[in-house]
Design an enzyme around this catalytic site. Structure first.
Site, PDB file in Angstrom:
ATOM      1  CG  ASP A  27     -64.287  13.113  -3.729  1.00  0.00           C
ATOM      2  OD1 ASP A  27     -65.098  13.424  -2.835  1.00  0.00           O
ATOM      3  OD2 ASP A  27     -64.604  12.447  -4.729  1.00  0.00           O
ATOM      4  CG  HIS A  44     -66.479  18.983   4.958  1.00  0.00           C
ATOM      5  ND1 HIS A  44     -66.107  18.403   3.772  1.00  0.00           N
ATOM      6  CD2 HIS A  44     -67.832  18.875   5.017  1.00  0.00           C
ATOM      7  CE1 HIS A  44     -67.191  17.961   3.134  1.00  0.00           C
ATOM      8  NE2 HIS A  44     -68.253  18.229   3.876  1.00  0.00           N
ATOM      9  CG  LEU A 138     -48.223  28.322  -3.373  1.00  0.00           C
ATOM     10  CD1 LEU A 138     -47.963  27.385  -4.549  1.00  0.00           C
ATOM     11  CD2 LEU A 138     -48.386  27.497  -2.089  1.00  0.00           C
TER      12      LEU A 138
HETATM   13  C1  FPP Z   1     -65.350  16.500  -0.959  1.00  0.00           C
HETATM   14  O1  FPP Z   1     -65.609  15.550   0.023  1.00  0.00           O
HETATM   15  C2  FPP Z   1     -64.945  17.741  -0.374  1.00  0.00           C
HETATM   16  C3  FPP Z   1     -65.668  18.913  -0.439  1.00  0.00           C
HETATM   17  C4  FPP Z   1     -66.955  19.015  -1.106  1.00  0.00           C
HETATM   18  C5  FPP Z   1     -65.211  20.121   0.210  1.00  0.00           C
HETATM   19  C6  FPP Z   1     -63.734  20.283   0.304  1.00  0.00           C
HETATM   20  C7  FPP Z   1     -63.511  21.209   1.399  1.00  0.00           C
HETATM   21  C8  FPP Z   1     -62.504  21.191   2.285  1.00  0.00           C
HETATM   22  C9  FPP Z   1     -61.336  20.303   2.242  1.00  0.00           C
HETATM   23  C10 FPP Z   1     -62.539  22.132   3.403  1.00  0.00           C
HETATM   24  C11 FPP Z   1     -62.722  23.538   2.983  1.00  0.00           C
HETATM   25  C12 FPP Z   1     -61.542  24.040   2.237  1.00  0.00           C
HETATM   26  C13 FPP Z   1     -61.115  25.294   2.319  1.00  0.00           C
HETATM   27  C14 FPP Z   1     -59.990  25.778   1.491  1.00  0.00           C
HETATM   28  C15 FPP Z   1     -61.742  26.242   3.239  1.00  0.00           C
HETATM   29  P1  FPP Z   1     -67.053  14.883   0.067  1.00  0.00           P
HETATM   30  O2  FPP Z   1     -67.838  15.571   1.115  1.00  0.00           O
HETATM   31  O3  FPP Z   1     -67.650  14.893  -1.312  1.00  0.00           O
HETATM   32  O4  FPP Z   1     -66.677  13.444   0.495  1.00  0.00           O
HETATM   33  P2  FPP Z   1     -67.459  12.096   0.142  1.00  0.00           P
HETATM   34  O5  FPP Z   1     -67.352  11.936  -1.350  1.00  0.00           O
HETATM   35  O6  FPP Z   1     -66.705  11.062   0.894  1.00  0.00           O
HETATM   36  O7  FPP Z   1     -68.873  12.268   0.618  1.00  0.00           O
END
Ligand code: FPP
Length: 254
Positions: A27, A44, A138
């Site tokens: 997050d 991201h 893994l």
């Molecule tokens: C949360 O941050 C993160 C996500 C919703 C997506 C997580 C995705 C990645 C790390 C990249 C894709 C991963 C793979 C394996 C391809 P947020 O956007 O909710 O952050 P915020 O709470 O600060 O708005």
């Protein structure tokens, strides 16, 4: 601990006290980007680098399973340009990483309602699952269009279908049977759950599986969560005593 280098932290880890299965709610990508006046997708993209580092660290340490929450069912409610950018990033990640995953002995799988994803993303997932199916150093599981309650609903549906086919009796339904019908069937429950960015919620992730898991919350945003932060989480895990509701010998109950 704060003053120690990444190498010094690594040297403090006890290989016999490492978690077998680590789950992560990644997050804070959006906040990481916004604090730099960048579009959210830049967060991201940077988050992918953290995924790469943590997969490498798990493989190097001999941790058997890593499960990461990449896209929840609720995430479909984000603006469509962010959703499609995340799907593109998934394809980019798989295209870039497939060879590395194979070299590191990583078996790649997904949990969630994969059928909700665009066909090309589904194809990349299926091809990567197939290309890594023979590996088991893994087990990397990526939760995509995943919801913990939906997982339990899907398990109940499968059990009812089985019951209709072979007249399963109500008394035959026990915890082991439910577990066998979850998406994570075959994986041990996580020993450690990490959530980044300061939020202290489970957010519908692995609701059944987290029953006895140690929870670790850190204010660090996911794009900043690299080897050092991971070692700090593992060291905190090693300091905790896991009792599973029992009283350990030598402890006095009160
Ligand atoms: C949360 O941050 C993160 C996500 C919703 C997506 C997580 C995705 C990645 C790390 C990249 C894709 C991963 C793979 C394996 C391809 P947020 O956007 O909710 O952050 P915020 O709470 O600060 O708005």
């Amino acid at each position: 601990m704060d003053q120690l280098s990444t190498e010094e932290l690594a040297s403090k880890l006890h290989s016999n006290l490492l978690p077998k299965h680590v789950a992560i709610i990644m997050d804070g990508n959006g906040r990481w980007a916004e604090s730099r006046h960048l579009p959210r997708i830049a967060g991201h993209r940077e988050g992918i680098k953290s995924v790469r580092e943590i997969v490498q660290a798990c493989s190097d340490l001999g941790i058997q399973a890593l499960t990461i929450y990449a896209f929840s069912q609720e995430n479909w409610n984000r603006p469509s340009h962010e959703v499609s950018a995340l799907m593109d990033l998934l394809e980019y990640f798989l295209a870039e990483e497939r060879t590395n995953l194979i070299e590191q002995g990583v078996r790649f799988r997904t949990i969630g309602r994969l059928e909700d994803l665009p066909p090309s993303a589904i194809q990349w997932v299926r091809d990567t699952e197939q290309a890594t199916a023979h590996l088991d150093k893994l087990h990397l599981t990526v939760a995509l269009s995943y919801g913990g309650r939906t997982e339990i609903v899907d398990a109940v549906r499968k059990i009812l279908r089985d019951a209709q086919e072979r007249k399963l009796q109500p008394d035959e339904v026990d915890e082991a049977l439910v577990q066998q019908h979850l998406y994570t069937q075959g994986l041990p429950d996580p020993d450690l759950l990490i959530r980044t960015s300061g939020e202290t919620r489970i957010s519908n992730f692995l609701l059944w599986q987290l029953a006895y898991t140690e929870l670790y919350f850190t204010p660090t945003l996911w794009p900043d969560f690299r080897h050092r932060e991971f070692f700090l989480a593992l060291l905190e895990y090693q300091r905790r005593e896991r009792r599973f509701g029992r009283v350990l010998s030598g402890t006095i109950s009160s």
